[in-house]
Each structure stands twice: as C-alpha cells, then as structure tokens.
Scaffold this active site. Structure first.
Site, mmCIF file in Angstrom:
data_model
loop_
_atom_site.group_PDB
_atom_site.id
_atom_site.type_symbol
_atom_site.label_atom_id
_atom_site.label_comp_id
_atom_site.label_asym_id
_atom_site.label_seq_id
_atom_site.Cartn_x
_atom_site.Cartn_y
_atom_site.Cartn_z
ATOM 1 N N HIS A 62 4.148 -5.106 30.623
ATOM 2 C CA HIS A 62 4.156 -5.329 32.064
ATOM 3 C C HIS A 62 3.843 -6.787 32.418
ATOM 4 C CE1 HIS A 62 3.851 -0.878 32.196
ATOM 5 N NE2 HIS A 62 4.688 -1.066 33.208
ATOM 6 N N CYS A 106 5.024 9.778 37.760
ATOM 7 C CA CYS A 106 5.821 8.868 36.945
ATOM 8 C C CYS A 106 4.950 8.308 35.824
ATOM 9 C CB CYS A 106 6.421 7.741 37.772
ATOM 10 S SG CYS A 106 5.248 6.856 38.774
ATOM 11 N N GLU A 151 -1.301 14.801 35.547
ATOM 12 C CA GLU A 151 -1.539 14.042 36.772
ATOM 13 C C GLU A 151 -1.619 14.923 38.016
ATOM 14 O OE1 GLU A 151 0.962 10.534 38.835
ATOM 15 O OE2 GLU A 151 0.274 10.108 36.798
ATOM 16 N N GLU A 183 12.046 -1.554 34.285
ATOM 17 C CA GLU A 183 12.120 -0.236 33.661
ATOM 18 C C GLU A 183 13.515 0.364 33.686
ATOM 19 O OE1 GLU A 183 7.609 1.391 34.247
ATOM 20 O OE2 GLU A 183 9.077 2.070 35.716
#
Length: 170
Positions: A25, A65, A85, A113
């Site tokens: 990232h 996600c 999650e 991505e």
C-alpha cells in the site's frame, strides 16, 4: 484471521509475487482484493468503516472487503472475511465482475487493486466486529445512488466504482 501479505498481480490478475500488506500500500503495487455486497431485495447492506482503519476510516462502503492471502481461493477468502468482519456466514458468493482501480490517500497509502466483486442475497442482520465496523445499514439502491451522487466524499472510491455493476446485477 489477520492478513499480513497480499498477492501482487498484473493487469490480468496473474500473480507476480507476494508482499507485506502495508508495504504494497505504501509503494502502490497492484494487488488482488475482493469486495462483498450482500443484498435483500433491492436493499444493499453497507458498513461504515471504523475510524481507526489505515485508510478510509469513517467512510461508507460495501458489506465487507479485504485481500486474499497467498494460495487462498478468492471466493472462500471473501466468505471467511465476511464472517470475521460482519458475523454473517454465507454458503456461496457469486462473482459478478472485477476491475482495477487506483486511489491515493493523504496518509501516504495508495490502493491499487484488482478487485473481485462478489454478491449474495442475505436475510440476516450483521453482528459486526466493532474494531472494523463503526456502523451499518440496509439501504435501497435508488436512495443510495442519490446519496453517492450528492455526497461522494462519504463513500470509499472502490465502492463508487462497483456500485453500478452491482445495482445492475441485483
């Protein structure tokens, strides 16, 4: 399960390597990701990302996600992450499309991505992990489209890109 490594890919989703997640990232390397959209009729389950997230904290987005780890099946990884999650177990997700997007954030993070978009019907309400999810709601597609058009800054960039094909699918 904490995912510390991401799968680097080319523009055709062919694996090119593995890298530590935050390094990928910070460097803006293209990597594999997934986004899950659960729906009930014409309503989509959204989550508001926890403010402590490393990017896009406090923004509204799809149901869940993340990134599949090395050697993981993308759909299976998406189902596992959905349960971790949001506390929702789904036996099968349908991949409806995929796309590449790039978004730079002010904190030195770049999301670049290859995002696999999954959807599934769901009759359950979530029991989210509060370290990941600040809030959630079911919202009708027409109302959601109007909100995104009026206030796009309240939503994550990948969500805005995925919303059109998802709404057409549902």
């Amino acid at each position: 399960m904490e995912r510390n490594e991401v799968v680097l890919v080319d523009m055709f989703d062919r694996e090119t390597g593995i890298e530590e997640k935050m390094q990928a990232h910070r460097q803006g390397h293209l990597h594999r990701a997934f986004s899950v959209f659960l729906y009930r009729g014409d309503r989509i389950l959204l989550q508001k990302r926890a403010r402590e997230k490393y990017h896009c904290g406090g923004l509204w987005t799809n149901t869940c996600c993340s990134h599949p780890g090395p050697g993981e099946d993308v759909e299976k990884s998406a189902r596992e992450r959905l349960e971790e999650e949001m506390g929702i177990s789904i036996p099968r997700l349908t991949e409806i499309c995929s796309f590449v997007y790039r978004a730079k954030f002010g904190n030195g993070i770049t999301e670049f991505e290859y995002d696999h978009i999954f959807a599934a019907p769901c009759s359950k309400d979530p029991e989210p992990d509060l370290s990941e999810v600040e809030d959630w709601c079911w919202i009708g597609i027409p109302e959601l489209m109007a909100r995104v058009e009026k206030e796009p800054h309240l939503f994550t960039p990948w969500f805005i890109t995925a919303l059109k094909p998802v709404s057409e699918y549902i």
